[in-house]
Every structure is written in structure tokens, then in C-alpha cells.
Design an enzyme around this catalytic site. Structure first.
Site, PDB file in Angstrom:
ATOM      1  N   GLU A 174     105.396  51.399 -29.216  1.00 24.31           N
ATOM      2  CA  GLU A 174     106.671  50.699 -29.917  1.00 24.31           C
ATOM      3  C   GLU A 174     106.337  49.789 -30.884  1.00 24.31           C
ATOM      4  O   GLU A 174     105.236  49.363 -31.229  1.00 24.31           O
ATOM      5  CB  GLU A 174     107.291  50.097 -28.810  1.00 24.31           C
ATOM      6  CG  GLU A 174     106.514  49.118 -27.888  1.00 24.31           C
ATOM      7  CD  GLU A 174     105.855  47.998 -28.324  1.00 24.31           C
ATOM      8  OE1 GLU A 174     106.211  47.249 -29.179  1.00 24.31           O
ATOM      9  OE2 GLU A 174     104.755  47.680 -27.856  1.00 24.31           O
ATOM     10  N   GLU A 317     101.975  49.233 -29.813  1.00 22.30           N
ATOM     11  CA  GLU A 317     101.970  50.613 -30.543  1.00 22.30           C
ATOM     12  C   GLU A 317     101.697  51.517 -29.974  1.00 22.30           C
ATOM     13  O   GLU A 317     101.532  52.672 -30.253  1.00 22.30           O
ATOM     14  CB  GLU A 317     101.000  50.254 -31.771  1.00 22.30           C
ATOM     15  CG  GLU A 317     101.333  49.006 -32.533  1.00 22.30           C
ATOM     16  CD  GLU A 317     100.227  49.086 -33.718  1.00 22.30           C
ATOM     17  OE1 GLU A 317      99.442  49.882 -33.754  1.00 22.30           O
ATOM     18  OE2 GLU A 317     100.180  48.011 -34.601  1.00 22.30           O
TER      19      GLU A 317
END
Length: 349
Positions: A174, A317
Site C-alpha cells: 500500500e 509498500e
């Protein structure tokens, strides 16, 4: 909402016969029983998900869902909101940490704009924008119930697309400045916790910033009064678009028989939402690492999962998940590359 309901209904328990067959194969390999520890339990879990022994590493992808958050107005992040869009371009250019780690693991990175405030243009970007960032959850609902459902269904649809392309292992990533704030709020609601237990420093807040973030999460819950027994209500009132999208990705993957490696705090909160929708989806989750973010240990505890790695990371991430890929590959490879007692001519104990 029909797609969400149909997806939940399509998720099946793990295949017991395939798991027992894999246990038998592991028992014939040249090692003491159970001596490869979690590699063996991983191999058994993968067999249960696939319905057959998995003796070769699957094709892998890290899905990075990107969205912005109106709660940044409350000063809950050490970075400005425009960094979300800038980092999306960095992902697409291959220059972020997740790109490096995914390349190392032989995985592709799929970047999705599910709610970035700015307009980001790139040929490799999947634009599935539900809205241009959430509203400020400290002052009202982050999004409507319909928007929350649509965001979940974006994730479901993406899981279906990737499974159809032959991706056999997904990881959740994300990007969204401020997104540890809705994650902390969701964890506090689902786990019935004091927000102080769930709120951490995120991208590096000082003590005053941490206090402000705690007050923001506390006010968001008091203002919106989300119903912890209604997952969409929690997501809509105090959640985030990328969190909803990742919850949908997990559900869609489980419905297609694809395991999901969960990353850090935000990804794990998304996994809690997915498991609240469909408890059996928990069996499709592989926890990767323990984040330094305060609430992550509590989020994993809520799921009853133990991470494989503890590298003191807090980047997000999907980076921790990508680092777990080689461990999962190893669990597959021992089944195909290790000799058995019979083939090696070794006496058993």
C-alpha cells in the site's frame, strides 16, 4: 454488493487430502520429521490452498494499492499528502524499495490508483479510482458505504484478473500518506482497544505528533461510532480506500485458491477486515514480518498469526511480504529437490 457476497460464498476450506499427502511426502525426505519447521507447515498450507502438493515456486505479484486520506488535515503524518502521487510514479519507474525487493524475488509489482487525490498518468498504472481520497474521518465518515463496497470489489476484481493471468501467490502492499491513522482506528474498533494501544509513529512523528494522532483517532471513533460487527460500516466511517481494496484482494484471492502474503500494519488491518467478512479467508493468509509500528503485533494477534521475520521494518509498500517470498519458494523446492530415504539409500530412524 452482489460481487462481494458471491466472492465470500466461493471461499472454501483447505483441501485436507492434499495437505495429508504433502505431509506424507515431507515425511519421506532425508531429514528428521518436522525438522524444517515452518517450511513444512508452509508447504502443507500451500497444498491445502491449491488442492495438490505445490513443488515449484508460483508466479508472484505484489499489489500496491494507493490512496489519499482527508485526515491528513489533522497533521497526523510527517510527510505532505502530495507524496502519495509522487511515490506512485516512483513505483512505476521501478525506483522504490518494493521494486528492488520484488525484482530480487522474481515478482512483479502491480500499482493501483484506488483513491489518489492527484491525477497520476502512466501507462502501467491501473486506475481504479473510487474517489479522489477519503474525507477527514476525524470530522465525519471517511466515505460512503457504497464507496467502501466498491473499493472492496475493486480488490476482488483485481485478484480475479491476476489469478486468470497465472499469478499463484499475491502480496499486499500500500501507499497512502496518513494511512496508519485509519488503520489504527479500524484496529481499535475491531479489537475493542484503547486507541493509544493502536496508534504508532507512522512515518516518524515526534511526541507531539503522536499525541495529536491519538486524539485524532479517538475523536474519529467518538464522532462516527462505527459498528464493529458491520465490516463495511467500519471501513466507510474510519477506514481507507486502499485498506478496503486490499481486503477485497484477499477475499478475491481466497475465492480463486490463491494464497496471500500480508505485509505490515496497514495490510494486516486489511486482512482483519477480510477475515471479518469471511472467517475461512484466514487460512489463505501467510504473515510475513513484524513491523515496528506499534499496532502491528496487536493486529497479528487479532488474526492469531505469527510472522516469519522480524527485521525492524516499518516502510510498508509490501516490502516485508516480498522478503518472505524466498522462504515460500524454499518450502516448495524442498518437496521437489530433496532426496527421499529410499532414493538416497539412507536408513530411517
Amino acid at each position: 454488493m452482489d460481487k462481494l457476497r458471491q466472492t465470500i460464498e466461493a471461499i472454501r476450506p483447505l483441501d485436507e487430502a492434499a495437505m495429508k499427502e504433502t505431509e506424507r511426502r515431507l515425511g519421506r525426505l532425508t531429514k528428521p520429521p518436522g525438522s524444517l519447521g515452518r517450511l513444512e507447515s508452509l508447504a502443507v498450507q500451500l497444498a491445502g490452498i491449491a488442492g495438490a502438493t505445490v513443488d515449484r515456486p508460483p508466479r508472484k505479484a505484489v499489489v500496491v494499492m494507493a490512496a489519499d486520506h482527508g485526515v491528513c488535515e489533522e497533521g497526523v503524518s510527517a510527510f505532505p499528502q502530495e507524496v502519495t502521487g509522487q511515490m506512485v510514479l516512483n513505483f512505476l519507474a521501478g525506483g522504490a524499495a518494493i521494486n528492488v525487493l520484488a525484482r530480487q524475488a522474481g515478482a512483479e509489482v502491480v500499482c493501483v490508483d484506488i483513491g489518489v487525490k492527484s491525477e497520476v498518468a502512466h501507462e502501467s498504472l491501473l486506475v481504479r479510482k473510487v474517489r479522489a481520497g477519503t474525507a477527514n474521518l476525524a470530522r465525519g465518515a471517511a466515505m460512503t458505504r457504497d464507496e467502501a463496497a466498491r473499493a472492496v470489489e475493486v480488490g476482488i476484481g483485481l485478484a480475479e484478473e491476476l489469478a486468470a493471468r497465472g499469478i499463484g501467490l499475491l502480496a499486499t502492499g500500500e501507499m497512502g500518506i496518513g494511512n496508519t491513522t485509519p488503520s489504527a482506528a479500524m484496529l481499535a474498533v475491531f479489537g475493542e482497544l484503547d486507541p493509544a494501544e493502536a496508534v504508532g509513529r507512522g512515518t516518524g512523528l515526534d511526541d507531539e505528533g503522536l499525541r495529536r494522532k491519538y486524539e485524532t483517532v479517538k475523536r474519529a471513533i467518538e464522532t462516527n461510532r462505527p459498528n464493529r460487527d458491520d465490516v463495511l460500516d467500519v471501513i466507510a466511517k474510519v477506514g481507507g480506500l486502499e485498506i478496503a481494496g486490499l481486503a477485497g484482494l484477499i477475499l478475491g484471492a481466497a475465492a480463486r485458491g490463491v494464497p496471500v502474503v500480508i505485509d505490515g500494519f496497514i495490510s494486516t488491518v486489511a486482512a482483519i477486515a477480510a477475515v471479518r467478512f469471511a472467517p475461512i479467508a484466514r487460512e489463505y493468509l501467510i504473515p510475513s514480518h513484524l513491523s515496528e509500528e506499534r499496532g502491528h503485533r496487536l493486529a497479528l494477534r487479532e488474526l492469531g498469526l505469527e510472522p516469519m521475520l522480524n527485521l525492524e521494518m516499518r516502510l510498508g509498500e509490501g516490502t516485508g511480504a516480498a522478503l518472505a517470498f524466498p522462504v515460500i519458494d524454499a518450502a516448495c523446492n524442498v518437496l521437489s529437490q530433496m532426496a527421499t530415504f529410499d532414493s538416497a539409500g539412507i536408513s530411517e530412524g
